[in-house]
Design a protein around this motif. Sequence first.
Motif, short mmCIF file in Angstrom:
data_model
loop_
_atom_site.label_atom_id
_atom_site.label_comp_id
_atom_site.label_asym_id
_atom_site.label_seq_id
_atom_site.Cartn_x
_atom_site.Cartn_y
_atom_site.Cartn_z
N TYR A 103 -1.52 111.26 -69.08
CA TYR A 103 -2.00 110.27 -68.69
C TYR A 103 -3.58 109.55 -68.91
O TYR A 103 -4.31 109.38 -69.74
CB TYR A 103 -1.30 109.62 -67.16
N SER A 104 -3.69 110.75 -68.40
CA SER A 104 -5.53 110.30 -69.07
C SER A 104 -5.64 110.83 -70.58
O SER A 104 -6.65 110.18 -70.39
CB SER A 104 -6.32 111.80 -68.03
N TYR A 106 -3.42 109.14 -72.44
CA TYR A 106 -3.43 108.72 -73.13
C TYR A 106 -4.38 107.52 -72.83
O TYR A 106 -4.57 106.50 -73.65
CB TYR A 106 -2.44 108.26 -72.45
N CYS A 107 -5.14 107.04 -71.60
CA CYS A 107 -5.79 106.69 -71.03
C CYS A 107 -7.28 107.10 -72.59
O CYS A 107 -8.07 105.54 -72.60
CB CYS A 107 -6.39 106.54 -69.99
N PHE A 110 -5.86 105.54 -75.37
CA PHE A 110 -6.28 103.77 -75.62
C PHE A 110 -7.63 102.97 -75.83
O PHE A 110 -7.60 101.75 -76.10
CB PHE A 110 -5.06 103.10 -74.46
N ARG A 111 -8.73 103.63 -75.30
CA ARG A 111 -9.99 103.26 -74.74
C ARG A 111 -10.62 102.84 -76.29
O ARG A 111 -11.19 102.05 -76.29
CB ARG A 111 -10.75 104.34 -74.04
N LYS A 117 -0.76 99.54 -75.91
CA LYS A 117 -0.05 99.03 -74.64
C LYS A 117 1.71 99.39 -73.89
O LYS A 117 1.25 99.64 -73.42
CB LYS A 117 0.13 97.56 -74.24
N ILE A 119 2.88 101.65 -73.07
CA ILE A 119 3.31 103.50 -73.09
C ILE A 119 4.10 104.11 -72.69
O ILE A 119 4.08 105.62 -72.80
CB ILE A 119 2.26 103.38 -71.05
N LYS A 196 -13.52 105.80 -67.50
CA LYS A 196 -12.71 104.94 -68.08
C LYS A 196 -12.90 103.62 -67.44
O LYS A 196 -12.91 102.81 -68.18
CB LYS A 196 -11.09 105.59 -68.12
N THR A 236 -12.13 98.07 -70.04
CA THR A 236 -10.66 98.53 -70.42
C THR A 236 -9.71 98.37 -69.61
O THR A 236 -9.61 99.06 -68.26
CB THR A 236 -10.62 99.83 -70.97
N TYR A 238 -6.36 99.15 -68.46
CA TYR A 238 -5.23 99.93 -69.50
C TYR A 238 -3.74 100.25 -68.36
O TYR A 238 -3.48 99.82 -67.01
CB TYR A 238 -5.28 101.83 -68.33
N SER A 279 -7.68 110.02 -63.53
CA SER A 279 -8.57 109.57 -64.55
C SER A 279 -9.08 110.20 -65.65
O SER A 279 -8.39 111.44 -66.19
CB SER A 279 -10.36 110.05 -63.05
#
Length: 279
Positions: A103-104, A106-107, A110-111, A117, A119, A196, A236, A238, A279
């Motif tokens: 997930y980190s 991915y974030c 994404f940023r 979007k 996910i 983030k 952002t 998320y 995070s």
Amino acid sequence: MQLNDIDFVIIGAAKSATTWLQAQLQSDPAVYMPDPELHYFSREYDRGTDWYLAQFREQAAEKTIGEKSNSYLYAPDAAARLHRDLPQVKLVAQLRNPVERAYSNYCMLFRRGEVGKDIESYLDPSRGENIRFLVAGKFASHLQSYIELFGRERLLILFYEGVSSDPEGQISRLRAHLGLPPRPLSQNSQEKVKDKTAPIVPAGLRKRLAWMKPIVRPLKGTPAFGAIRGLIARETRYPPLTQELRTRLGEYYRPSIETLEQLSGQSLDHWYKPADRIS
């Protein structure tokens, strides 16, 4: 500078505070590591040995020399290439709960505007095993490839949690593995942690304004630049990691985590439990 002058390689994992390990080692005058990740044995192998060795300074010859490239952990050919060219090196892996790591990662992308979007199209195992997000976190099988080639004694396995819970012990274990004498923890070598939640210029707008970079570069760091950026930067939002998706990821990684416990000799019970914050 020769290939056999290289003493160690940090092979990953991404989003697991390996930059903190690197910064701590670089604070020691007796150690040399190039700043960028070279990704030679994973992505740049066609550049050849001369290119690789050129990334290390000549004055590094009498130091303990190493590099860090997180792609080495999961790139299919990296372990074999490393063993062929650097059979003498010691290896270091620092690992994070693979659900959190996925997930980190991915974030982060994404940023940057590199993923969308949806996910689940990236993190849902039932929709395909994306190598960067999902397969990269199956640590046990990746480490097994290195163990079969180098032997278990050449591989140090550390865990992300040790960076915050026992940083002195974490670095002591690392230095002992590399044959370095004890040294106090460097307080000026903290990992560059990207918040983030910090406002950034949206990716689409950054692309449209790319032509202005040479014009505004001299203003960077000035109050005027900060004021203008503040007008267009946004926090952002998320896509969340839902409990349902988190559970699916946990089930996907469970066999790998169980094998990793055997390889490392450490209990990872806390990895089976949902994290309060990622995070």
